[in-house]
Write an enzyme that holds these catalytic residues in place. Structure first.
Site, PDB file in Angstrom:
ATOM      1  CG  ASP A   1      -2.245  -5.335  -2.675  1.00 33.07           C
ATOM      2  OD1 ASP A   1      -3.435  -5.211  -2.346  1.00 33.07           O
ATOM      3  OD2 ASP A   1      -1.299  -4.940  -1.971  1.00 33.07           O
TER       4      ASP A   1
ATOM      5  CG  HIS B   1      -3.873  -0.205  -2.699  1.00 33.91           C
ATOM      6  ND1 HIS B   1      -2.773  -0.899  -3.123  1.00 33.91           N
ATOM      7  CD2 HIS B   1      -4.059  -0.552  -1.394  1.00 33.91           C
ATOM      8  CE1 HIS B   1      -2.300  -1.614  -2.131  1.00 33.91           C
ATOM      9  NE2 HIS B   1      -3.051  -1.438  -1.065  1.00 33.91           N
TER      10      HIS B   1
ATOM     11  CB  CYS C   1      -1.058   0.012   1.100  1.00 35.93           C
ATOM     12  SG  CYS C   1      -0.807  -1.146   2.430  1.00 35.93           S
TER      13      CYS C   1
ATOM     14  CG  HIS D   1      -5.810  -1.616   1.657  1.00 34.31           C
ATOM     15  ND1 HIS D   1      -4.448  -1.472   1.747  1.00 34.31           N
ATOM     16  CD2 HIS D   1      -6.340  -0.593   2.372  1.00 34.31           C
ATOM     17  CE1 HIS D   1      -4.169  -0.410   2.488  1.00 34.31           C
ATOM     18  NE2 HIS D   1      -5.295   0.140   2.877  1.00 34.31           N
TER      19      HIS D   1
ATOM     20  CE  LYS E   1      -9.426  -9.161   8.078  1.00 32.76           C
ATOM     21  NZ  LYS E   1      -8.237  -9.970   7.868  1.00 32.76           N
TER      22      LYS E   1
ATOM     23  CD  GLN F   1      -0.622  -8.797  -0.012  1.00 32.35           C
ATOM     24  OE1 GLN F   1      -0.129  -7.693  -0.214  1.00 32.35           O
ATOM     25  NE2 GLN F   1      -1.408  -9.059   1.010  1.00 32.35           N
TER      26      GLN F   1
ATOM     27  NE  ARG G   1       1.935  -9.485   4.822  1.00 35.77           N
ATOM     28  CZ  ARG G   1       0.624  -9.398   4.600  1.00 35.77           C
ATOM     29  NH1 ARG G   1      -0.220 -10.214   5.210  1.00 35.77           N
ATOM     30  NH2 ARG G   1       0.149  -8.491   3.773  1.00 35.77           N
TER      31      ARG G   1
END
Length: 503
Positions: free
Chosen positions: A249, A251, A200, A377, A331, A247, A229
């Site tokens: 991902d 945004h 992000c 996200h 979420k 991911q 992570r």
RNA sequence: GCCGAUAUAGCUCAGCUUGGUAGAGCGGCUGAUUCGUAAUCAGUAGGUCUCCGGUUCAAGUCCGGAUAUCGGCUCCA
């Protein structure tokens, strides 16, 4: 039934400290009496009833032992838990045990090795995936589909780096709220840098590189972003739980009045993607504010309501997962089950009022004033690693044609056809078919067996007959044969079937 | 990280109980065979028995530690 006071005395006489603790809690909750059950000399506290009597449990088997924290809290002492199962007759027990055996055959770790999809090696490190050629192809096909679907749905693609200055993670709040999952800093020219656990802040960087107007919203940016992570050793699990993962991902930056519709659009795309991969069975959760959080209560309320409204409009049934939200917002999670019935979180949609504030993001509104955008996200597959892990188990390694790393394998019957086989091989490759050839001096049975075990969708058998007629005989992986056809006809058949798969 | 278990050839596993310097099948390689829908035959190469330490005349085997993996717990995409 026994009054609580009496039960308390009974269990403390027996030195059953944990039972006493449970009873005290029940007493505080206002319970007056508890039920006890007796089996021979054994008397225990139990809410019951489960079955009329133990004669119903003719067949039982103890399955495994495991440590487990008292009341599921890792600060508490660990007890030994014994897992067992019981059925009213032997056949049912056997059936159940067979089902577990079958499920183990579909384990993605086993299939990943057998099908040469990926490997994890000590020399590289735990939780770090090496994709082998077949797995890399599978992943590429998924990525291609994903990029295409996003382009069609109004997204733009980004690429961002794997590390950033530590200051960035201070600004974003990750160091404070997510620090224990981040790897320690490295120093570059006397400046601390850290590996990214999320994408992000980079997407925000792209946003802040230019000025924005309310007219261009919503802005939808996606990236197949690889993050790292820290996971505790005991948590790692094949592809499902790793330390480095990618991911899918994205945004989305929008105005408050666009929030609900954008969430609706995301859910729509999300379900479309899951459907393409053959998933119809999943659980949807709405996760609300956790203990550790940032942002105002007002913002949390607003975004929670927007998520709820979009799901209801979509007619999506969901359960509430209290306190399971991320530190910056509530979420929606979608969890898919693996073959052993364990569910894995894949899709996630998160509203964020926090990062736009922290990074001072703005856009010019209709009124000419500066406003703060809302950020969403979201990841649909979650991580490619986990998603592919679930996918392997879902299809037991027999992938649909459109994502099969090897769609067809050419098998010659004797050396005499080798040259013709190579011609067919080249022709099919040119036509875009993912084809391999097995021209080894082995019997046809042997080659079929190998191709079959690799779950190859089509085998193209070529003997003298086919060579003379300029055709191939097509054997499907279920054992059926198609009538002989020319290589071009086969290529057309493949592309038609693939189109249907992703449509 | 916690509880429990496991670690031997590329893969799947035997050997460990009762210490005496490693075995099988598959796969690889070589050769023979040229074969029509799930394993052709023969030969051959391949292992610092996860790593570090201890006990012992002697350790794959017994003991301790580390690491990784597996089943759970906790945590999570």
């Amino acid at each position: 039934m026994m009054p609580i006071a009496e039960a308390l005395a009974f269990f403390s006489d027996q030195g059953e400290g944990y039972k006493v603790e449970l009873l005290k809690d029940l007493e505080e909750k206002g319970e007056k009496a508890v039920s006890l059950y007796q089996q021979g000399d054994f008397i225990d506290l139990c809410r019951g009833p489960h079955i009329p009597d133990t004669s119903w449990l003719k067949s039982f088997k103890l399955l495994r032992v495991a440590g487990s924290y008292w009341r599921g809290d890792e600060r508490n002492p660990m007890l030994t838990r014994i897992y067992g199962t019981a059925f009213s007759d032997k056949k049912d027990l056997k059936k159940y045990l067979n089902r577990i055996e079958e499920a183990k055959k579909r384990d993605h770790r086993k299939l990943g090795k057998e099908l040469a999809l990926f490997t994890i090696q000590d020399e590289v490190g735990p939780g770090l995936i090496l994709w082998q050629p077949r797995g890399a192809m599978l992943r590429k096909l998924i990525e291609d589909y994903w990029k295409d679907a996003h382009y069609k749905n109004g997204y733009e693609l980004l690429y961002t780096p794997h590390i950033a200055r530590q200051d960035l993670w201070k600004t974003s709040g990750h160091l404070d709220f997510y620090g224990e999952n981040m790897y320690s800093a490295m120093e570059i020219d006397e400046v601390a840098y850290q590996l990214k656990p999320m994408n992000c802040p980079f997407h925000i960087g792209v946003y802040n590189a230019t000025k924005h107007s309310y007219r261009e919203f919503p802005v939808r940016w996606c990236e197949l972003g690889t993050v790292y992570r820290y996971e505790r050793t005991g948590a790692l699990h094949g592809l499902m739980r790793v330390r480095g993962f990618t991911q899918d991902d994205a945004h989305i930056f929008c105005r408050p009045d666009q929030l609900e519709e954008e969430i609706f659009n995301i859910i729509d795309l999300n379900l479309q993607v899951l459907k393409t991969f053959g998933f119809a069975d999943y659980d949807v959760y709405l996760s609300t504010r956790p203990e550790k959080y940032v942002g105002s209560d007002e913002h949390w309320d607003l975004s929670t309501k927007a998520l709820q409204a979009a799901m209801e409009k979509k007619g999506l049934a969901y359960a509430i997962d209290p306190g399971e939200g991320v530190f910056y917002g509530p979420k929606i999670d979608i969890k898919i089950k693996d073959q052993l019935g364990r569910s894995w979180q894949c899709s996630t949609i998160q509203v964020d009022f926090n990062l736009p504030e922290r990074f001072g993001m703005t856009y010019t509104g209709q009124d000419g004033a500066e406003h703060q955008p809302i950020m969403i996200h979201r990841a649909l597959m979650g991580s490619l690693e986990r998603f592919i892990g679930v996918l392997i188990e879902h299809y037991a390694g027999a992938f649909p044609l459109w994502m099969a790393p090897e769609q067809a394998r050419i098998l010659n019957i004797t050396d005499a056809q080798a040259e013709y086989c190579s011609k067919v091989y080249t022709e099919l490759r040119q036509a875009g078919v993912r084809v391999e050839q097995d021209l080894r001096n082995e019997k046809l049975n042997y080659k079929i067996r190998e191709a079959q075990m690799m779950k190859t969708p089509y085998m193209l058998i070529i003997g003298d007959r086919e060579m003379e007629e300029g055709t191939v005989t097509v054997r499907k992986r279920n054992g059926d044969n198609l009538p002989p056809m020319t290589p071009q006809e086969f290529a057309d058949l493949v592309s038609k079937e693939c189109e249907q798969g992703t449509a």
